[in-house]
Design an enzyme around this catalytic site. Structure first.
Site, PDB file in Angstrom:
ATOM      1  N   SER A 145     158.347  68.513  41.275  1.00  0.00           N
ATOM      2  CA  SER A 145     158.127  69.871  40.765  1.00  0.00           C
ATOM      3  C   SER A 145     157.972  70.813  41.951  1.00  0.00           C
ATOM      4  CB  SER A 145     156.847  69.918  39.928  1.00  0.00           C
ATOM      5  OG  SER A 145     156.508  71.256  39.616  1.00  0.00           O
ATOM      6  N   TYR A 159     147.929  68.207  38.993  1.00  0.00           N
ATOM      7  CA  TYR A 159     149.339  67.939  38.678  1.00  0.00           C
ATOM      8  C   TYR A 159     150.204  68.169  39.921  1.00  0.00           C
ATOM      9  CZ  TYR A 159     153.973  69.121  36.734  1.00  0.00           C
ATOM     10  OH  TYR A 159     155.316  69.205  36.480  1.00  0.00           O
TER      11      TYR A 159
END
Ligand code: NAI
Length: 250
Positions: A145, A159
Site C-alpha cells: 500500500s 496497517y
C-alpha cells in the site's frame, strides 16, 4: 483460452482480489480463489470465470492461521498441480484511530493477517515453485500500500506498518529466490474504491480524499489488477524486487 498456468489469489472474493481473479482467468490462468468467510461472493467470482470459459476452484481458508494456509496450498496442488503464481492480496485494517489508542490485540490481529499470513503463503508457494525443490519457478505479487511510505497518520499507522513489513519481505525474498526461478514484486495501491474503507469506519473515504490527489480521482480495482497481471506475466521477466504504485500520483 485455458492453459496449465496456476494462480492462487488470497482474499479473492471481492475488491482488488476479485478483479485480479477475473482478469487472470481471461489471460489463461486457472485460478484458486481463496476466501475467508463470504462463500456467496467467492462463488459469484467462480461462476463468472466458469461462464466465460475459464477454470477455477474455491478454497476457504483464513490465512492468519498456519494450518489453514497449509491446507489451502495442499488443496490447490491436489486439484491443479504446482502453482505458477501467487497474489498475496488478503489484508485487513481496523477503525481509524491514533496510535495512542491502539491495543495489543488489535496489533496482533492486523499483523496476523497482513504480515504473518503473507509470509506463510510465500513459504508454501516457494515450496511448490522453487527450482531448488524441483519446481518450475513462478511469480509472487504482494499487495502492499502507499500507506507503507505515507504512514497513514490519524487513521491506521498499524496497517501502514504492516505494509512496510510487506515491502521488506518483497525486497528480501526477491533476492533470496531470484536464482530459483521465482520473481517477487509488489503493487502499492492507494485510494481504491473497495469495501475495505468501511472496515476503517469511513465507507466514503476515497471520495473525501480524491480532490487532494494529483489525478483528482480514486482508483478502481481493475486498474490494480492490471498491474498485478503484468508482474505475473512473462512481460516482466527481468523484474524482481520492484514496486508499482497505483495511487493517482500521490
Ligand atoms: P477488501 O476488504 O474488499 O478485500 C480484502 C479481502 O481479503 C476480503 O475478501 C477479505 O475477506 C480478505 N481477507 C481478509 N483477511 C483474510 C484472512 N485472514 N484470510 C483470508 N482472506 C482474508 O479490500 P481491498 O481494497 O480489495 O484490499 C485488497 C488488498 O489491497 C489488501 O491487502 C489491502 O490492504 C490492499 N490495499 C487496498 C487499498 C484500497 O484503497 N482499497 C489501498 C492500498 C492497499
Amino acid at each position: 483460452m485455458l492453459s496449465n498456468r496456476n494462480l492462487l489469489v488470497t482474499g479473492g472474493s471481492r475488491g482488488i482480489g476479485a478483479a485480479t481473479c477475473l482478469r487472470a482467468a481471461t489471460r489463461g490462468f486457472r485460478v484458486v480463489i481463496n476466501y475467508r468467510t463470504d462463500e456467496n461472493a467467492a462463488r459469484h467470482v467462480y461462476d463468472s470465470i466458469k461462464t466465460n470459459g475459464g477454470d477455477a476452484i474455491l478454497v476457504q481458508a483464513d490465512i492468519s492461521r498456519e494450518d489453514d494456509v497449509v491446507r489451502l496450498f495442499t488443496e490447490s496442488r491436489r486439484q491443479f498441480g504446482a502453482l505458477d503464481g501467487l497474489v498475496n492480496n488478503a489484508g485487513i485494517l481496523e477503525r481509524q484511530s491514533r496510535v495512542e489508542a491502539i491495543t495489543a490485540e488489535r496489533l496482533n490481529r492486523v499483523f496476523a493477517t497482513n504480515v504473518t499470513g503473507t509470509f506463510l503463503c510465500c513459504r508454501e508457494a516457494i515450496r511448490q515453485m522453487s527450482t531448488k525443490h524441483g519446481g518450475r519457478g513462478g511469480s509472487i505479487v504482494n499487495v502492499s500500500s502507499v500507506a507503507a511510505r505515507l504512514g497513514a497518520p490519524h487513521e491506521y499507522v498499524d496497517y501502514a506498518a504492516s505494509k512496510g513489513a510487506i515491502d521488506a519481505l518483497t525486497l528480501g525474498l526477491s533476492k533470496e529466490v531470484a536464482d530459483e526461478g521465482i520473481r517477487v514484486n509488489a503493487v502499492r495501491p492507494g485510494f481504491i474504491y473497495t469495501d475495505m474503507h468501511a472496515s476503517g469506519g469511513e465507507p466514503g473515504r476515497v471520495d473525501r480524499i480524491k480532490d487532494t490527489l494529483p489525478m483528482k480521482r480514486g482508483g478502481h480495482p481493475e486498474e490494480v489488477a492490471e498491474a498485478i497481471l503484468w508482474f505475473l506475466s512473462p512481460d516482466s521477466s527481468y523484474t524482481t524486487g520492484s514496486f508499482l504504485e497505483l495511487a493517482g500520483g500521490r
